[in-house]
Design a protein around this motif. Sequence first.
Motif, PDB file in Angstrom:
ATOM      1  N   ARG A   1      31.844   5.598  14.074  1.00  0.00           N
ATOM      2  CA  ARG A   1      32.293   6.035  15.114  1.00  0.00           C
ATOM      3  C   ARG A   1      33.770   5.493  15.488  1.00  0.00           C
ATOM      4  N   ILE A   2      34.114   4.159  15.062  1.00  0.00           N
ATOM      5  CA  ILE A   2      35.428   3.710  15.390  1.00  0.00           C
ATOM      6  C   ILE A   2      36.579   4.656  14.343  1.00  0.00           C
ATOM      7  N   ALA A   3      36.052   5.152  13.278  1.00  0.00           N
ATOM      8  CA  ALA A   3      37.142   5.939  12.380  1.00  0.00           C
ATOM      9  C   ALA A   3      37.259   7.161  13.227  1.00  0.00           C
ATOM     10  N   ARG A   4      36.047   7.661  13.925  1.00  0.00           N
ATOM     11  CA  ARG A   4      36.424   9.079  14.563  1.00  0.00           C
ATOM     12  C   ARG A   4      37.349   8.713  15.477  1.00  0.00           C
ATOM     13  N   ILE A   5      37.222   7.555  16.535  1.00  0.00           N
ATOM     14  CA  ILE A   5      38.162   7.489  17.473  1.00  0.00           C
ATOM     15  C   ILE A   5      39.715   7.254  17.161  1.00  0.00           C
ATOM     16  N   GLU A   6      39.877   6.354  15.738  1.00  0.00           N
ATOM     17  CA  GLU A   6      41.172   5.972  15.438  1.00  0.00           C
ATOM     18  C   GLU A   6      41.685   7.472  14.788  1.00  0.00           C
ATOM     19  N   GLY A   7      40.786   8.246  14.459  1.00  0.00           N
ATOM     20  CA  GLY A   7      41.395   9.512  13.685  1.00  0.00           C
ATOM     21  C   GLY A   7      41.938  10.379  14.685  1.00  0.00           C
ATOM     22  N   GLN A   8      41.814  10.139  15.712  1.00  0.00           N
ATOM     23  CA  GLN A   8      42.528  11.117  17.145  1.00  0.00           C
ATOM     24  C   GLN A   8      43.974  10.663  17.390  1.00  0.00           C
ATOM     25  N   SER A   9      44.300   9.274  17.051  1.00  0.00           N
ATOM     26  CA  SER A   9      45.444   8.575  17.416  1.00  0.00           C
ATOM     27  C   SER A   9      46.766   9.543  17.006  1.00  0.00           C
ATOM     28  N   ASP A  10      46.617   9.879  15.771  1.00  0.00           N
ATOM     29  CA  ASP A  10      48.100  10.710  15.332  1.00  0.00           C
ATOM     30  C   ASP A  10      48.079  11.849  16.064  1.00  0.00           C
ATOM     31  N   ALA A  11      46.834  12.719  16.391  1.00  0.00           N
ATOM     32  CA  ALA A  11      47.231  14.171  17.025  1.00  0.00           C
ATOM     33  C   ALA A  11      47.607  13.676  18.443  1.00  0.00           C
ATOM     34  N   LEU A  12      47.183  12.664  19.078  1.00  0.00           N
ATOM     35  CA  LEU A  12      47.483  12.288  20.358  1.00  0.00           C
ATOM     36  C   LEU A  12      48.867  11.867  20.485  1.00  0.00           C
ATOM     37  N   VAL A  13      49.358  10.853  19.744  1.00  0.00           N
ATOM     38  CA  VAL A  13      50.985  10.665  19.786  1.00  0.00           C
ATOM     39  C   VAL A  13      51.671  11.808  19.410  1.00  0.00           C
ATOM     40  N   ALA A  14      51.316  12.719  18.731  1.00  0.00           N
ATOM     41  CA  ALA A  14      52.385  13.804  18.345  1.00  0.00           C
ATOM     42  C   ALA A  14      52.347  14.689  19.564  1.00  0.00           C
ATOM     43  N   ALA A  15      51.125  14.629  20.562  1.00  0.00           N
ATOM     44  CA  ALA A  15      51.514  15.525  21.593  1.00  0.00           C
ATOM     45  C   ALA A  15      51.995  14.937  22.759  1.00  0.00           C
ATOM     46  N   ALA A  16      52.622  13.726  22.686  1.00  0.00           N
ATOM     47  CA  ALA A  16      53.654  13.216  23.687  1.00  0.00           C
ATOM     48  C   ALA A  16      54.674  14.040  23.999  1.00  0.00           C
ATOM     49  N   GLY A  17      55.039  13.998  25.197  1.00  0.00           N
ATOM     50  CA  GLY A  17      56.379  14.685  25.542  1.00  0.00           C
ATOM     51  C   GLY A  17      55.891  16.102  26.083  1.00  0.00           C
ATOM     52  N   ALA A  18      54.777  16.363  26.025  1.00  0.00           N
ATOM     53  CA  ALA A  18      54.308  17.942  26.434  1.00  0.00           C
ATOM     54  C   ALA A  18      53.337  17.768  27.348  1.00  0.00           C
ATOM     55  N   GLY A  19      53.090  18.831  28.144  1.00  0.00           N
ATOM     56  CA  GLY A  19      51.874  18.826  28.874  1.00  0.00           C
ATOM     57  C   GLY A  19      51.634  17.687  29.972  1.00  0.00           C
ATOM     58  N   ASP A  20      50.691  17.461  30.622  1.00  0.00           N
ATOM     59  CA  ASP A  20      50.651  16.434  31.720  1.00  0.00           C
ATOM     60  C   ASP A  20      49.979  15.313  31.260  1.00  0.00           C
ATOM     61  N   VAL A  21      50.544  14.036  31.732  1.00  0.00           N
ATOM     62  CA  VAL A  21      49.975  13.001  31.005  1.00  0.00           C
ATOM     63  C   VAL A  21      48.506  12.652  31.456  1.00  0.00           C
ATOM     64  N   VAL A  22      48.504  12.630  32.811  1.00  0.00           N
ATOM     65  CA  VAL A  22      47.358  12.657  33.388  1.00  0.00           C
ATOM     66  C   VAL A  22      46.075  13.412  32.941  1.00  0.00           C
ATOM     67  N   ASP A  23      46.547  14.643  32.961  1.00  0.00           N
ATOM     68  CA  ASP A  23      45.355  15.664  32.383  1.00  0.00           C
ATOM     69  C   ASP A  23      45.177  15.258  30.928  1.00  0.00           C
ATOM     70  N   ARG A  24      45.935  14.768  30.113  1.00  0.00           N
ATOM     71  CA  ARG A  24      45.794  14.447  28.742  1.00  0.00           C
ATOM     72  C   ARG A  24      44.788  13.539  28.686  1.00  0.00           C
ATOM     73  N   LEU A  25      44.981  12.441  29.294  1.00  0.00           N
ATOM     74  CA  LEU A  25      44.260  11.147  29.376  1.00  0.00           C
ATOM     75  C   LEU A  25      42.851  11.450  29.995  1.00  0.00           C
TER      76      LEU A  25
END
Length: 199
Positions: free
Chosen positions: A64-88
């Motif tokens: 389960r932890i690996a699945r969570i950590e696996g989202q990190s790169d995509a989430l960081v790559a999405a920074a700078g676009a879209g709404d921060v509150v919506d994304r979180l």
Amino acid sequence: MPTGVAMRDVRRQLFDAAERVLLSEGPSALTSRAVTDEAGCAKGVLHRHFADCDAFLAELVRDRIARIEGQSDALVAAAGAGDVVDRLTRVLTELFGSVAVAVVGLVVSRDTLRTRLRETTPVGIPVLTEATAVVASYLDAERKAGRLAPEADVGALAPMLVGTAHLLFADRLAAAPGTATVHRAVAGVLSGVLPTPDP
């Protein structure tokens, strides 16, 4: 499953069965017998792949932890676009709208399991600690992109967001909070560090 019939991807089948038991019956019902019954296999199957039930549960949590950590790169790559509150809001809802809350309950309820997990999560509560690190990485990327105030303390904001979301979703027997509720909570936590909209 009759003895002698091969199971494909045994670990995944056992993990999936454990998650179903965890969601339907709670942490106290999670025994090796309950897992193998749910998976439709002999009890010995679990013990052929894991030293004991706690070793199995530790690997379940690490998966389960690996699945969570696996989202990190995509989430960081999405920074700078879209709404921060919506994304979180989406990220926290996906995280806690899944089996993760039940896994946290499992970790908290079993001292022997927490001891095993200290090998990979030496401090904090496994799952919540890793989720906090993922959210902190995203907030840091948004701060660097100029979409959070330069003085935003991501080391304080990330655990506030994860802790708030965990409290909203913690009662596994109650209805999950709606998107508007999670959105309002995220906006409240970030209210002092988001840019002020132009008039």
